[in-house]
Motif scaffolding. Sequence first.
Motif, short mmCIF file in Angstrom:
data_model
loop_
_atom_site.label_atom_id
_atom_site.label_comp_id
_atom_site.label_asym_id
_atom_site.label_seq_id
_atom_site.Cartn_x
_atom_site.Cartn_y
_atom_site.Cartn_z
N HIS A 21 -3.66 57.21 -2.08
CA HIS A 21 -3.11 57.39 -3.42
C HIS A 21 -3.28 56.13 -4.28
O HIS A 21 -2.35 55.65 -4.90
N CYS A 22 -4.47 55.58 -4.28
CA CYS A 22 -4.84 54.41 -5.07
C CYS A 22 -4.07 53.15 -4.67
O CYS A 22 -3.98 52.20 -5.44
N VAL A 23 -3.50 53.14 -3.47
CA VAL A 23 -2.80 51.97 -2.96
C VAL A 23 -3.47 51.56 -1.66
O VAL A 23 -3.67 52.38 -0.76
N THR A 24 -3.83 50.29 -1.55
CA THR A 24 -4.45 49.77 -0.34
C THR A 24 -3.50 48.77 0.29
O THR A 24 -2.98 47.89 -0.39
N GLU A 25 -3.26 48.93 1.58
CA GLU A 25 -2.40 48.01 2.30
C GLU A 25 -3.11 47.50 3.55
O GLU A 25 -3.81 48.24 4.23
N LEU A 26 -2.92 46.22 3.82
CA LEU A 26 -3.33 45.63 5.08
C LEU A 26 -2.11 45.68 5.99
O LEU A 26 -1.03 45.26 5.59
N ILE A 27 -2.28 46.22 7.20
CA ILE A 27 -1.14 46.45 8.08
C ILE A 27 -1.40 45.86 9.46
O ILE A 27 -2.45 46.10 10.05
N VAL A 28 -0.43 45.10 9.93
CA VAL A 28 -0.40 44.65 11.32
C VAL A 28 0.74 45.40 11.97
O VAL A 28 1.89 45.25 11.56
N GLU A 29 0.44 46.21 12.97
CA GLU A 29 1.45 47.06 13.59
C GLU A 29 1.70 46.63 15.03
O GLU A 29 0.78 46.53 15.83
N LEU A 30 2.97 46.35 15.32
CA LEU A 30 3.39 45.99 16.68
C LEU A 30 4.08 47.20 17.29
O LEU A 30 5.19 47.54 16.90
N SER A 31 3.42 47.84 18.22
CA SER A 31 4.03 48.98 18.91
C SER A 31 4.83 48.47 20.11
O SER A 31 4.46 47.47 20.72
N HIS A 32 5.90 49.16 20.44
CA HIS A 32 6.73 48.83 21.60
C HIS A 32 7.29 47.41 21.51
O HIS A 32 7.48 46.75 22.53
N ALA A 33 7.56 46.93 20.32
CA ALA A 33 8.10 45.58 20.15
C ALA A 33 9.61 45.58 20.00
O ALA A 33 10.24 44.53 20.07
N VAL A 34 10.21 46.74 19.78
CA VAL A 34 11.66 46.84 19.59
C VAL A 34 12.28 47.18 20.95
O VAL A 34 12.13 48.27 21.47
N ILE A 35 12.96 46.19 21.53
CA ILE A 35 13.54 46.33 22.86
C ILE A 35 15.05 46.16 22.76
O ILE A 35 15.54 45.18 22.19
N GLY A 36 15.78 47.11 23.30
CA GLY A 36 17.24 47.07 23.26
C GLY A 36 17.81 46.05 24.24
O GLY A 36 17.10 45.43 25.03
N ALA A 37 19.13 45.89 24.21
CA ALA A 37 19.82 44.90 25.05
C ALA A 37 19.68 45.21 26.54
O ALA A 37 19.71 44.31 27.36
N THR A 38 19.53 46.46 26.89
CA THR A 38 19.40 46.83 28.31
C THR A 38 17.95 46.90 28.76
O THR A 38 17.67 47.27 29.90
N GLY A 39 17.01 46.56 27.89
CA GLY A 39 15.60 46.57 28.24
C GLY A 39 14.88 47.84 27.85
O GLY A 39 13.68 47.98 28.12
N TYR A 40 15.58 48.76 27.21
CA TYR A 40 14.95 50.01 26.78
C TYR A 40 14.01 49.73 25.62
O TYR A 40 14.37 49.07 24.65
#
Length: 169
Positions: A21-40
């Motif tokens: 839609h006429c918008v260009t973004e450069l994206i760096v995506e970190l998958s599986h980077a959000v880890i809970g307090a119990t390790g989930y």
Amino acid sequence: MTRRRHPKPEIHAIVFAQHEHCVTELIVELSHAVIGATGYVHAGNIEFRANVSDHSAESFGRRVAFSNVCGAELDEMRAAVRKIERIRSRMMKDDKALGEAPNFAEFARRALVAAGVTMVHVARDLAGRPRNAAHHIVVSTANGGDVLDAIGRLEKIALTMFGKRVEAA
């Protein structure tokens, strides 16, 4: 009773450009980077983004964001906010020591190091998210020069295609 934590997964990042839609973004995506307090490991992604526009000769609007397509739960949001705050505080220390990042490639490199990313997969072109090994370049964050070159190359392609053209008079 002690809780046994699972070892933290190795964090990898994907770098790509998205044009919609006429918008260009450069994206760096970190998958599986959000880890809970119990390790989930939660499903959400942490992203570093910048915009490219035909009104600017440089990428702009650099930011750190949290993305979850499924809808985030409260525990996931808390873990994501804590992770983003740690990344931002480390980046602020770098900004004080080295000055503000002059381009998106340096901003992304600093963010990747702050996030503890070990490997980065950078798209070779503007076709979006890399689909297989032929469509991306793999670099280690241990070699900052390679990270800067690979992300800088993608940023330069995006600016050439969709940025403000600056021609000599």
